[in-house]
Design an enzyme around this catalytic site. Sequence first.
Site, PDB file in Angstrom:
ATOM      1  N   CYS A 113     -23.971  93.133 -59.157  1.00  0.00           N
ATOM      2  CA  CYS A 113     -23.839  93.309 -57.712  1.00  0.00           C
ATOM      3  C   CYS A 113     -24.671  94.494 -57.228  1.00  0.00           C
ATOM      4  CB  CYS A 113     -22.376  93.482 -57.323  1.00  0.00           C
ATOM      5  SG  CYS A 113     -21.572  94.927 -58.069  1.00  0.00           S
ATOM      6  N   HIS A 120     -17.449  97.438 -56.515  1.00  0.00           N
ATOM      7  CA  HIS A 120     -18.296  96.308 -56.130  1.00  0.00           C
ATOM      8  C   HIS A 120     -19.185  96.734 -54.969  1.00  0.00           C
ATOM      9  CE1 HIS A 120     -19.609  92.211 -55.628  1.00  0.00           C
ATOM     10  NE2 HIS A 120     -19.212  92.196 -54.373  1.00  0.00           N
TER      11      HIS A 120
END
EC number: 3.4.19.12
Length: 517
Positions: free
Chosen positions: A77, A452
């Site tokens: 990510c 994230h």
Amino acid sequence: MLSSRAQAARTAADKALQRFLRTGAAVRYKVMKNWGVIGGIAAALAAGIYVIWGPITERKKRRKGLVPGLVNLGNTCFMNSLLQGLSACPAFVKWLEEFTTQYSRDQQGPHTHQCLSLTLLNLLKALSCQEVTEDEVLDASCLLDVLRMYRWQISSFEEQDAHELFHVITSSLEDERDRQPRVTHLFDVHSLEQQSEMAPRQVTCHTRGSPHPTTNHWKSQHPFHGRLTSNMVCKHCEHQSPVRFDTFDSLSLSIPAATWGHPLTLDHCLHHFISSESVRDVVCDNCTKIEARGTLTGEKVEHQRSTFVKQLKLGKLPQCLCIHLQRLSWSSHGTPLKRHEHVQFNEFLMMDFYKYRLLGHKPSQHGPKATENPGSAPEVQDAQAAPKPGLSQPGAPKTQIFLNGACSPSLLPALPSPVAFPLPVVPDYSSSTYLFRLMAVVVHHGDMHSGHFVTYRRSPPSAKNPLSTSNQWLWISDDTVRKASLQEVLSSSAYLLFYERVLSRVQQQGREYRSEE
């Protein structure tokens, strides 16, 4: 109770089963064998259909107005969010295109040393909808493979930092540029003299000074490349040391301590970055000379040490400005902690106050002059222009000019100490010389050990007006893409901010006036 139709069906099934059981063993074996063949054929057909057409989810078409997402290869990510942010900067994509084109023109053979720029360009063009693709999700594993060729140890299954990857990409692009053949320069006399007819003789050139520096094509065009100035002044004799220039690809700003009841803004972080600091016990050559002139015997004087005031400024602002907000802090026990404070930022950013100016330079009284830089992105001005009048000058009276909706520069503290700030106001961007527009925001959710990365970015411009800037924002988390509002973007806890240089209203009017002449 079953209906009459259901009872009739059940009775017929029972009769068929009884007739099958009354048949001989040989007949039952043949029937069961045929059923096995039919079942095998059906299974083979189903497998073939799956292999040829694949599952339905893999054939999704991208929805109109959105951009492709990127598949998460494990813990990638950090890479996906950075690529989405870079693809929202048209000046960087255009520079990559010009760089690869120039490299292809200079090279005769296969482009074995241009893997990164071409791979990155193809990915960014696909993410900015400049390449014809209807896929909803793209695979960026090719970028990791290329970076490993540059000896970067990047694992797709370990959590990495998006800001570190940004510098990995820029430094690798610089390495690729160093392998590019140099363009012959007029001052490169030695290269110009490498002629066959001049081989017997050696032509030399004597000069009193140092050779004129040759221009660096890549650095002069690098959109994220800027320069910092470091200025030191002696507090005793007020002598100013020579200004030192350092390069940067991103501004890494620490977050100052917040004051209760007053929000933190990007201006606070920028001012904290350029705030003056005292450096003690520094040898001052000017104080030493003054002390030596004061002695009657002419004896040798020891080096005089003094306290200097050091201040940073921005000597050259880039076309694309990457701002990194440092959210890593350390506890008293040495444990890494993440700072979750919200730092307010606006869609437009004025950098006039943070720009370095030569001493004695007077700002223009007729408004800033905008000069168009050939090869720059549309509406991106890279020339060095005079700051706008009205900003606080050293020794000038303090005026109530507000920057970026935060606070007046005259009200900001000279040292990083918590003070009260006025409430935000609506800034005036019309006459700014160094004006930037927000293009993308990278946000990190989680703590220092796991989390994230997601990205807010502008939607690409329409095909009818490719030079315009879209006002539609997108929220992207790996392969998930949806529309977002500007208010949602400005309310996020930014980790990386991507701004791009634009012309203010006054500069646009000045350029139109000169074109009419």
